[in-house]
Design an enzyme around this catalytic site. Sequence first.
Site, PDB file in Angstrom:
ATOM      1  N   HIS A 265       0.832  -1.220   0.000  1.00 26.06           N
ATOM      2  CA  HIS A 265       0.000   0.000   0.000  1.00 26.06           C
ATOM      3  C   HIS A 265       0.867   1.270   0.000  1.00 26.06           C
ATOM      4  O   HIS A 265       0.515   2.256   0.635  1.00 26.06           O
ATOM      5  CB  HIS A 265      -0.929   0.021   1.206  1.00 26.06           C
ATOM      6  N   ASP A 318      -0.536  -5.087   5.941  1.00 29.61           N
ATOM      7  CA  ASP A 318      -1.495  -6.025   5.353  1.00 29.61           C
ATOM      8  C   ASP A 318      -1.344  -6.092   3.836  1.00 29.61           C
ATOM      9  O   ASP A 318      -0.773  -5.213   3.207  1.00 29.61           O
ATOM     10  CB  ASP A 318      -2.927  -5.612   5.711  1.00 29.61           C
ATOM     11  N   GLU A 319      -1.853  -7.153   3.261  1.00 30.10           N
ATOM     12  CA  GLU A 319      -1.969  -7.339   1.811  1.00 30.10           C
ATOM     13  C   GLU A 319      -0.655  -7.071   1.078  1.00 30.10           C
ATOM     14  O   GLU A 319      -0.596  -6.294   0.117  1.00 30.10           O
ATOM     15  CB  GLU A 319      -3.088  -6.428   1.266  1.00 30.10           C
ATOM     16  N   VAL A 320       0.391  -7.722   1.523  1.00 33.78           N
ATOM     17  CA  VAL A 320       1.701  -7.576   0.873  1.00 33.78           C
ATOM     18  C   VAL A 320       1.841  -8.658  -0.198  1.00 33.78           C
ATOM     19  O   VAL A 320       2.050  -9.839   0.115  1.00 33.78           O
ATOM     20  CB  VAL A 320       2.845  -7.682   1.906  1.00 33.78           C
ATOM     21  N   ASN A 321       1.718  -8.260  -1.440  1.00 32.11           N
ATOM     22  CA  ASN A 321       1.850  -9.179  -2.565  1.00 32.11           C
ATOM     23  C   ASN A 321       3.325  -9.243  -2.964  1.00 32.11           C
ATOM     24  O   ASN A 321       3.865  -8.303  -3.574  1.00 32.11           O
ATOM     25  CB  ASN A 321       0.987  -8.694  -3.740  1.00 32.11           C
TER      26      ASN A 321
END
Length: 339
Positions: A265, A318-321
């Site tokens: 993000h 969060d949401e670490v691709n």
Amino acid sequence: MAVRTCVVRGACLWLAVMTMWRSASLAWSSSEHSIHINKIPIWPMPANVEYGMNENYILAVAKNFSVAIIGQYPGSAPVLQSGISRFLNTIHLLHDQIDMVEEDGLTDKAAGTFSFLRGLRVNVESWDDQAKNVYGALYGLETLSQLCFLNFARRNVIVPMAPWTIIDQPRFSYRGLLIDTARHFQPLEMIKKVIDAMAYSKLNVLHWHVVDTQSFPLEIPSLPKLWNGAYSPSERYTMKDAHEIVEYARMRGINVLAEIDVPGHAGSWGIGYPHLWPSYNCQQPLDVSNEFTFKVIDTILSDFSKVFKFKFIHLGGDEVNTSCWSNTGHIRKWYVLKL
């Protein structure tokens, strides 16, 4: 005609003559003097509430209502004084809406029993535990402001169904609300309105999600290009703005928990500092192989600490691709070396 005073003791609010909330569920019956209470409309519901059963006993809040402080509260005087001023402004605002009838006008026996509330004593019993006293007093004042209503028929600010005894304490130590100004920029005045609403509801933590991949609107003085990632130059917050929000919240018993999201993000960071991106075609998560990335994070936290004084800061996570790391050659090589 009796005159009454009330006492606020820290987190414990004793009101020998009180009532309820500003959006109250009070229904006026066909008789102008009769009040029926459908439910107790204090928000949030206190731990214990008792009120009088005589609907004809009405407390009128005097136009010269005043507040006196008892006890010691070093260091917290501005907070408490500010809370008292806001409370009195609320009462005066109600009075200003009517041509108020004072004691001489309350001679109609059909009106029931009227007493005048002329003062309030705020008793700060132990200044070294401010959470239970100074801020508890703020919550008590907020409850009291919720207890006052306009009676247009009698032309008075009143508290019906007296006496009221309210004993309260927080059920949860963290009572938060999140705003996301990284995705939806909000001007300072709007954020202040949110803080006001939080104070009405006795919430105590504003979770300010201020940075995300969509925009980086906050000034970081040590890294002046970071806020190049804002939506536009007019949709930014200076550190002075941030300090103004933190102070505005503090005066209402609210902490500000700032959040920056790392390492995901964070696409907006690279607008000003492209070396934070793994590549131009793959812009997040942040480039963990670059030492500059960690220097930037340290610098942001250092500048944050000068304004955001709450004991916590939120780093997202969060949401670490990680596919961007896997598909970028120099990060893949760095990762092999670290193994």
